[in-house]
Design a protein around this motif. Structure first.
Motif, PDB file in Angstrom:
ATOM      1  N   CYS A  38       0.901  -1.160   0.207  1.00 34.74           N
ATOM      2  CA  CYS A  38      -0.344  -0.147  -0.063  1.00 34.74           C
ATOM      3  C   CYS A  38       0.970   1.031  -0.131  1.00 34.74           C
ATOM      4  N   HIS A  39       2.532   1.110   0.429  1.00 36.04           N
ATOM      5  CA  HIS A  39       2.942   2.724   0.400  1.00 36.04           C
ATOM      6  C   HIS A  39       4.241   2.068  -0.664  1.00 36.04           C
ATOM      7  N   ASN A  40       4.118   1.319  -1.619  1.00 35.29           N
ATOM      8  CA  ASN A  40       4.729   1.741  -2.662  1.00 35.29           C
ATOM      9  C   ASN A  40       6.310   1.208  -1.650  1.00 35.29           C
ATOM     10  N   TYR A  41       7.007   0.370  -1.720  1.00 37.32           N
ATOM     11  CA  TYR A  41       7.848  -0.195  -1.298  1.00 37.32           C
ATOM     12  C   TYR A  41       8.506  -1.857  -0.772  1.00 37.32           C
ATOM     13  N   LEU A  42       9.731  -1.993  -1.627  1.00 29.66           N
ATOM     14  CA  LEU A  42      10.430  -3.561  -0.911  1.00 29.66           C
ATOM     15  C   LEU A  42      11.254  -2.877  -0.488  1.00 29.66           C
ATOM     16  N   TYR A  43      11.262  -4.156   1.070  1.00 28.57           N
ATOM     17  CA  TYR A  43      12.099  -4.999   1.388  1.00 28.57           C
ATOM     18  C   TYR A  43      13.528  -5.012   1.151  1.00 28.57           C
ATOM     19  N   ALA A  44      14.729  -4.366   1.095  1.00 33.28           N
ATOM     20  CA  ALA A  44      15.955  -5.056   1.325  1.00 33.28           C
ATOM     21  C   ALA A  44      16.741  -6.046   2.259  1.00 33.28           C
ATOM     22  N   SER A  45      15.981  -7.316   1.812  1.00 30.07           N
ATOM     23  CA  SER A  45      16.591  -7.685   3.611  1.00 30.07           C
ATOM     24  C   SER A  45      18.386  -8.679   2.896  1.00 30.07           C
TER      25      SER A  45
ATOM     26  N   ASP B 148      16.577   1.864   6.995  1.00 31.66           N
ATOM     27  CA  ASP B 148      15.485   0.913   7.401  1.00 31.66           C
ATOM     28  C   ASP B 148      15.388  -0.755   6.288  1.00 31.66           C
ATOM     29  N   ARG B 149      15.763  -0.238   5.047  1.00 33.28           N
ATOM     30  CA  ARG B 149      16.251  -1.172   4.173  1.00 33.28           C
ATOM     31  C   ARG B 149      14.686  -0.718   3.029  1.00 33.28           C
ATOM     32  N   LYS B 150      14.185   0.110   3.331  1.00 36.13           N
ATOM     33  CA  LYS B 150      12.674  -0.063   2.843  1.00 36.13           C
ATOM     34  C   LYS B 150      12.663   0.733   1.208  1.00 36.13           C
ATOM     35  N   PHE B 151      12.705   0.575  -0.211  1.00 39.01           N
ATOM     36  CA  PHE B 151      12.830   0.901  -1.116  1.00 39.01           C
ATOM     37  C   PHE B 151      11.648   1.286  -2.296  1.00 39.01           C
ATOM     38  N   SER B 152      11.412   2.590  -2.243  1.00 40.73           N
ATOM     39  CA  SER B 152      10.251   3.281  -2.982  1.00 40.73           C
ATOM     40  C   SER B 152      10.310   2.898  -4.385  1.00 40.73           C
ATOM     41  N   TYR B 153       8.955   2.635  -4.876  1.00 44.45           N
ATOM     42  CA  TYR B 153       9.396   2.360  -6.794  1.00 44.45           C
ATOM     43  C   TYR B 153       8.198   2.731  -6.171  1.00 44.45           C
ATOM     44  N   PRO B 154       8.061   3.546  -7.831  1.00 47.38           N
ATOM     45  CA  PRO B 154       6.528   3.535  -8.268  1.00 47.38           C
ATOM     46  C   PRO B 154       5.062   2.896  -8.555  1.00 47.38           C
ATOM     47  N   LEU B 155       4.237   3.379  -9.499  1.00 47.26           N
ATOM     48  CA  LEU B 155       3.167   2.648  -9.049  1.00 47.26           C
ATOM     49  C   LEU B 155       2.959   1.545 -10.515  1.00 47.26           C
ATOM     50  N   LYS B 156       3.712   3.056 -11.494  1.00 47.22           N
ATOM     51  CA  LYS B 156       3.468   1.504 -12.120  1.00 47.22           C
ATOM     52  C   LYS B 156       4.640   0.793 -12.424  1.00 47.22           C
TER      53      LYS B 156
END
Length: 325
Positions: free
Chosen positions: A52-59, A232-240
């Motif tokens: 819902c907030h458009n991010y991936l977690y880089a482990s 925090d290892r959270k990387f945002s991406y665009p909805l597209k």
């Protein structure tokens, strides 16, 4: 440029004009890179929040479920001692290093190998994806069939990353000596893409994500590194970047569904309402093409299939799924 063949694959590390590491992996057989990749998620607060907030977690590897994933013993400790000492000098005094090394050299080398891995992955994070949204084992293991799988167009990710690289599934691994930063890059690349062959069914592709410029990422295990904090290892991406979202076969309970015909499915949420509502609201509000995973048992096969369509919100906790013709 530094190049080495390990476990029958070729690994290449170089540096560009901006001193940024460049990686390449060349398998022993040609493997076609998929245009899009899927990531499976369980129906949990963290997974739903990421969607819902458009991010991936880089482990960090310490967060993986495979004991041998990014295995620290890939380092040839006996031939990496000088580099070890230079690395540790950033965290411990020379006196402490000498004392620990002389008291139990074998234990010291194992400890330093773990430290080296932990430190390297403060600068990088890993995202695991796969080629298909129709894998019975992947749905079972990573979402309990109740979660969702997001199809990503990784080419539009705005953050710096390397790959995606296919995993080198092998019955064995090789050790690497680290005596300079290029060899450290080779170690990172090999360590991040070699796995026990028992995991071959996952058809995994992996992104190696760079920490943001002049930052390091959070390290989850070694206390001294945990205390340093970090990104925090959270990387945002665009909805597209989202091509489609697939819902597991058990995402909905039977009593939540009312299928009047093959083209229309009425949904009234009754269990795990908050998380399901968040996912469905996100999908419907953004008009994301969706798939509901189904079985092929009517064909006497153990395979999966899907129904393509769009979700529309029709009321409080109520939705309609309109299938494509």
């Amino acid at each position: 440029m530094y190049e080495k063949t390990l476990s029958n694959w070729k690994y290449i590390v170089s540096v560009d004009e901006d001193n940024r590491s460049l990686f390449d992996v060349i398998p022993d057989k040609k493997i076609e890179k998929p245009k899009t990749l899927y990531k499976y998620f369980p129906l949990t607060d963290n997974a739903v929040n990421g969607l819902c907030h458009n991010y991936l977690y880089a482990s960090h590897p310490d967060q993986f479920n495979d004991l041998y994933d990014c295995f620290h013993e890939l380092i040839d400790s006996n031939r990496s001692e000088k580099y070890f000492h230079e690395l540790l000098s950033n965290y411990f005094s020379a006196e402490i290093i000498r004392e620990r090394c002389s008291s139990n050299p074998k234990a010291f080398n194992v400890s330093v190998a773990l430290w080296l891995r932990a430190i390297i992955y403060r600068f990088y994070g890993l995202v695991s994806m796969t080629e298909s949204n129709l894998d019975v084992l992947m749905w079972s293991l990573y979402s309990d069939n109740k979660g969702f799988a997001v199809e990503f167009d990784y080419t539009v990710f705005p953050f710096q990353f390397h790959g995606p690289y296919p995993m080198n599934y092998s019955p064995h691994f090789e050790k690497i000596a680290i005596q300079n930063d290029l060899e450290r890059g080779l170690y990172l690349l090999y360590m991040s893409t070699i796995k026990n062959e028992v995991w071959r069914y996952e058809n995994e592709w992996r992104l190696i994500i760079d920490a943001p410029k002049e930052q390091q990422m959070f390290s989850p295990k070694i206390q001294k590194l945990k205390e340093l904090g970090g990104h925090d290892r959270k990387f945002s991406y665009p909805l597209k970047a989202i091509e489609s979202i697939s819902l597991g076969n058990h995402f909905f309970e039977i009593e939540e569904l009312n299928g009047r015909d093959k083209q229309k499915l009425e949904i009234n949420l009754k269990e795990n309402i908050e998380k399901k509502r968040s996912v469905l609201d996100f999908i419907s509000a953004n008009e994301i093409p969706s798939k509901i995973i189904t079985r092929k048992s009517h064909e006497l096969r153990f395979d999966l299939d899907f129904r393509d369509g769009f979700f529309h919100k029709t009321g409080n906790n109520q939705y309609k799924f309109i299938a494509f013709d």
